[in-house]
Design an enzyme around this catalytic site. Structure first.
Site, PDB file in Angstrom:
ATOM      1  N   LYS A 277       0.829  -1.194   0.000  1.00 28.92           N
ATOM      2  CA  LYS A 277       0.000   0.000   0.000  1.00 28.92           C
ATOM      3  C   LYS A 277       0.872   1.255   0.000  1.00 28.92           C
ATOM      4  CE  LYS A 277      -3.823  -1.951   2.744  1.00 28.92           C
ATOM      5  NZ  LYS A 277      -4.942  -1.678   1.817  1.00 28.92           N
ATOM      6  N   ARG A 351     -10.527 -11.449   1.798  1.00 30.52           N
ATOM      7  CA  ARG A 351     -11.331 -12.544   1.249  1.00 30.52           C
ATOM      8  C   ARG A 351     -10.584 -13.871   1.309  1.00 30.52           C
ATOM      9  NH1 ARG A 351     -11.741  -9.212  -4.197  1.00 30.52           N
ATOM     10  NH2 ARG A 351     -11.509  -7.616  -2.584  1.00 30.52           N
TER      11      ARG A 351
END
Length: 494
Positions: A277, A351
């Site tokens: 990130k 996920r």
């Protein structure tokens, strides 16, 4: 905070503060009228001049010279016929923030002056209690100098005699929910070097020790590997912190009742892994475990109020870091379900832990499963910072969650889970890939999870936009504990 119900005249109570509602127009509540008479018409003059405001959610102070009340705290309710539940919550938040900052050690709330337009006393009491507890919340665990505690410690809610039992029940319920929200905030606000997967496992066991209705266990990476959780373990591969699958069981109902399962995403720090990130704002990725924190808070609330329902909390805890051992873009892993996943972006890791946790839920033969996750930035683009994103494979379950959100003000908005979106997850090399491109990012993330929920009724709550606040008021919000608690109380049989 000590709360109690009062069924006598609030004006006759000796207190540091009396809270009274004010509406636009000449007609005011009986409490206001009596107070104005005691003050020889001064209150009416102040209202006419605008020194006491009736504008929604504005507060005004007055210090009477006579009587047993030291302070009067007025809160504007706007036009009486237009006061909605949302407006009441706004007014409750405003007045309780003012009360928490005052020098009052105790207060009486004149509920009859606040509950307009058929707002029920019990419901209104819940909103007031949660508003005050939220206003008094501080997180100074990591500071050498602690914040000065709020002076107010006792609040009496004065209502009609026939509403006393409803007010008492509301106080008990709201106090439990507020306590659960505080735990959720505390866990969320902790830094990643303290709140690790192992720390969460220890907190689960500590919670089970505090409440006899709870029991907790935590699986380590060895047990997870034996279960075939290749997707889950791919996320923690680059970290020195081992992953944990934490299970907290609350048994408030009888053996005939099926379990309702809550699955919380618990990424204690999300650097993005190899798909790193940007540095700006990365500190807020400690909040990537707020889904897990909300499961803790909800279970605490249920245990506190001894709710007659059976709930299992499953927390997928891991840290997502880059290293020589980290999962790489293009790697393919096998999930607990046997399905394979091509990992195109290691920053879509939530996920990957949730899919194995959802498969693990099958052993509980659940009535329903709800997962809670700070899953996608796309949800913030779609819904902003007000509504939780909701997707589900069952309309009845979705409707129950939406209704719980409306009742508590912890609202959600349903997005479609259509088959047409599933093709965005097609992979040339595995059963699926873990991202579906920029379009409909929240929906395709839920589509991914839906492939692991075929055996039960399931809903997904994307709390990326509501789990915490940025800026000068940075901190965890405690959401969606009110929604989840209300939903689960609605599942009580009989």
């Amino acid at each position: 905070m000590n709360y109690s119900a009062l069924s006598t005249d609030p004006i006759k109570q000796k207190s540091d503060c009396l809270v009274v509602g004010v509406v636009e127009g000449k007609t005011q509540s009986a409490v206001w009228t009596e107070l104005d008479q005691q003050c020889k018409g001064v209150l009416g003059k102040l209202l006419s001049s605008g020194d006491i405001s009736s504008k929604l959610a504005t507060t005004s102070w007055f210090y009477p010279q006579e009587g047993g009340v030291k302070r009067l705290l007025f809160v504007g309710l706007g036009k009486e016929k237009e006061l909605s539940e949302a407006g009441f919550r706004k007014a409750a938040k405003s007045v309780m923030q003012s009360l928490s900052k005052s020098g009052a050690a105790n207060a009486v709330v004149a509920l009859s002056s606040l509950t307009l337009n058929s707002l029920k006393a019990g419901w209104a009491t819940e909103q007031l209690v949660i508003a005050l507890e939220s206003a008094c919340y501080t997180f100074d665990n990591m500071k050498s100098e602690k914040a000065t505690p709020t002076k107010v410690s006792q609040v009496k809610v004065a209502g009609d005699k026939r509403d006393k039992s409803a007010i008492e029940a509301a106080i008990a319920k709201a106090s439990a929910v507020a306590k659960g929200m505080s735990l959720t905030k505390d866990l969320g606000n902790l830094p990643g070097n303290v709140c690790t997967p192992d720390y969460l496992a220890k907190q689960a066991k500590a919670l089970a020790k505090e409440y006899k209705s709870l029991k907790a266990e935590a699986l380590g990476e060895k047990e997870m590997k034996e279960l075939g959780m290749g997707s889950f373990l791919s996320v923690s591969a680059g970290s020195d912190q081992p992953a944990r699958l934490i299970v907290i069981e609350y048994k408030g109902g009888d053996d005939k009742q099926k379990n309702h399962v809550l699955v919380g995403k618990g990424i204690t720090f999300d650097s993005g892994g190899i798909s790193l990130k940007p540095g700006e704002g990365m500190d807020e990725m400690k909040y990537d475990m707020c889904g897990a924190a909300s499961v803790f808070g909800t279970l605490l609330a249920l245990a506190e109020m001894k709710a007659p329902v059976n709930v299992v909390g499953v927390i997928a805890a891991a840290e997502n870091m880059p290293s020589g051992k980290a999962t790489k873009p293009g790697d393919i892993v096998t999930t607990m379900s046997g399905q394979t996943v091509e990992i195109l972006n290691t920053d879509a890791e939530g996920r990957l832990v949730l899919c194995d946790a959802l498969t693990y839920c099958e052993r509980f033969k659940p009535e329903t499963v709800v997962d809670i996750a700070t899953l996608t930035g796309a949800c913030i683009i779609a819904l902003g910072n007000h509504a939780t994103g909701l997707l589900a494979n069952d309309d009845k379950l979705a409707d129950a969650l939406l209704a719980a959100g409306e009742s508590t003000g912890d609202r959600a908005w349903r997005l479609p889970l259509w088959d047409e979106y599933q093709t965005q997850l097609d992979s040339n090399f595995a059963d699926m890939q873990n991202i579906g491109g920029r379009p409909a990012g929240t929906i395709t993330a839920a589509c991914f999870l839906s492939r692991f929920t075929k055996k039960y009724r399931w809903a997904h709550l994307d709390i990326a936009g509501v789990a915490w606040t940025s800026g000068k008021d940075k901190g965890a919000s405690g959401r969606p504990v009110p929604l989840l608690t209300e939903y689960l109380l609605g599942q009580v049989k009989g």
